[in-house]
Design an enzyme around this catalytic site. Sequence first.
Site, mmCIF file in Angstrom:
data_model
loop_
_atom_site.group_PDB
_atom_site.id
_atom_site.type_symbol
_atom_site.label_atom_id
_atom_site.label_comp_id
_atom_site.label_asym_id
_atom_site.label_seq_id
_atom_site.Cartn_x
_atom_site.Cartn_y
_atom_site.Cartn_z
ATOM 1 C CG ASP A 1 0.357 -2.217 6.133
ATOM 2 O OD1 ASP A 1 -0.626 -2.287 6.888
ATOM 3 O OD2 ASP A 1 0.314 -1.689 5.010
ATOM 4 C CE LYS B 1 -7.335 0.309 6.257
ATOM 5 N NZ LYS B 1 -8.114 0.652 5.064
ATOM 6 C CG HIS C 1 -1.899 0.991 1.372
ATOM 7 N ND1 HIS C 1 -1.647 2.277 1.800
ATOM 8 C CD2 HIS C 1 -3.224 0.933 1.108
ATOM 9 C CE1 HIS C 1 -2.782 2.958 1.789
ATOM 10 N NE2 HIS C 1 -3.756 2.176 1.379
HETATM 11 C C1 LIG Z 1 -2.491 -2.747 3.485
HETATM 12 C C2 LIG Z 1 -2.854 -1.371 3.946
HETATM 13 N N1 LIG Z 1 -1.921 -0.629 4.561
HETATM 14 C C3 LIG Z 1 -2.200 0.605 5.012
HETATM 15 C C4 LIG Z 1 -3.433 1.185 4.853
HETATM 16 C C5 LIG Z 1 -3.650 2.566 5.341
HETATM 17 O O1 LIG Z 1 -4.577 2.615 6.353
HETATM 18 P P1 LIG Z 1 -5.018 4.027 6.942
HETATM 19 O O2 LIG Z 1 -5.568 4.803 5.785
HETATM 20 O O3 LIG Z 1 -6.048 3.695 7.953
HETATM 21 O O4 LIG Z 1 -3.808 4.656 7.508
HETATM 22 C C6 LIG Z 1 -4.429 0.453 4.215
HETATM 23 C C7 LIG Z 1 -5.753 1.066 4.010
HETATM 24 O O5 LIG Z 1 -6.390 0.994 3.012
HETATM 25 C C8 LIG Z 1 -4.132 -0.843 3.752
HETATM 26 O O6 LIG Z 1 -5.055 -1.579 3.128
#
Ligand SMILES: Cc1ncc(COP(=O)(O)O)c(C=O)c1O
Lengths: 412, 126
Positions: free
Chosen positions: A203, A229, A116
């Site tokens: 992550d 989430k 991500h």
């Molecule tokens: C694998 C992964 N990492 C990080 C994030 C980032 O999460 P946040 O926007 O809550 O910081 C997401 C969110 O979509 C994700 O799916």
Amino acid sequence: MIKTNIKDDFPIFKNYPDLVYLDNAATTQKPRGVIEAVSNYYQKFNSNVHRGLYQLAEESTRIYEDSRKTVAAFIGADQEEIIFTRNTTEGLNLVAYSLGLNLKKGDEIILSLAEHHSNLVPWQIIAQKTGAVLKFIDLNEDGELDLNSSSDGQKGGLKGLLSVKTKIVSLAYISNVLGNINPLKEIFKTVKKFNSQIICIVDAAQSVAHLPLNVKSLQADFVAFSGHKMYGPMGIGVLYGKKEILEKMEPFLGGGDMIAAVYLNHSEYKQGAAKFEAGTPNVAGALGLGEAIRYLQAIGMENIEAKEKELTAYLWERLENFPNIKILGTKDLAKRSSLVAFEYKHVHAHDVGAILSSSNVAVRAGHHCAMPLHKNIGVQASTRISLSFYNMHKDIDQFFIGLQKVGKIFAF
Amino acid sequence: MDFYKPDLVKLFKNPHNFGTLEDADIEIVETNATCGDEIKMQIKLDKKTKKVVDVKYVCFGCLVCITSSSVFTDMMKGKTLAEVKKITLEDINKVLQIPITSAKLNCISLSMKAVNKGISQYEQKK
Ligand SMILES: Cc1ncc(COP(=O)(O)O)c(C=O)c1O
């Protein structure tokens, strides 16, 4: 077993009885207990933490610290290893800035091609500032991480990439596009055996609500995730950090609450997690997150896993055979979580998403904050379904009704 | 369902001005940040009048993106660059007549953003 009327726990479905919510990887809906806990906090406990000498402030501090204990117990950590953040993104940035800025020119950071943006962009910034180098674990055809191949200098298999210069390995537990569950236990074991000083970061944004997590058995040094989430409120997240490493790290943000003593030209910092929580925290959010964890624990993570596996199999069977659909990620269901992204031949994901929306089905369409991954697998944008234990067969049936509409409208 | 009117689906399947030019005067690639879609646009100007004689684009986009690009490129032809810059989203949507939601704003304006960027670069070069 999960009760059949589980959706009744979620007020949003009372307000929108026809809503088919299949975008749980973006954010989950909130159970009543979480919503009430947040509202209750402001009605009965609101006051700032760690400073007031009056009763209310004591209560507020206790609530905040109790939530820290709840989180710690949930992931097998000690409470002084739990840093409250806003979300996964902030947690990963905290590690990148506090730890990464000490890297030297030529030091290496290993990521994967499936990260991500929040586990990529902070490291790009650190690499640009320090001269450290980013290396990427390659993917095989099924999107599984390549563990063994040699490196071409920029990407390759894990074993090929590890070197004396490797300082950090940071990987998603579950890819938010491919849905693959990465074998992090095995990977971190390999990494630590190669050099126990390499920092291993997880992550866990997409895994925390779906897979049991134990930071110790995983041998993780840092784990970041978001409350929103995992059925908790938005604006609260967690970074787990191993005690010994936190002690040696510089603060990320400076200000109130993180200091032990302040002089005109320098300050002394608190120890442990407190050093990384500057300013007034999101106490109501922490309380809501604690409540979400209690909710998950009451259902049982094993039951959640089992129900989501069953739902995924039900979805998979029909989707796999649906005309013009190409599913991304591994075909081995044992290695998948409950999110499934696909490409609809000749139809843009935005159109698939919009037509599904007209059938009351909420999914995600786009590059899901993973542009390099989409480029790598030659897909410009995809449509993603992500299931929660509260989804039902009926939701998945409604999704297919919407998907048939796509075929009718575009009629290729 | 308002996006998916039969005439728009027809235009989507048979887009106007889709393709590439051999000898373009202006060429630009622009990305839509929400979906990652890339559009490549090329404009050919008349040597004397400096009016747009031809324009083509390539993009794998959604229906709103492709149909708006079709309508916009049709409108550009025969106009000077100054006139092209004056075309608005509303002008394009008079033809499409779709609800412009916040999610769709980036799609409907992608070709316009590309062209405006291309024109600025072209004018700076002169
Ligand atoms: C694998 C992964 N990492 C990080 C994030 C980032 O999460 P946040 O926007 O809550 O910081 C997401 C969110 O979509 C994700 O799916």
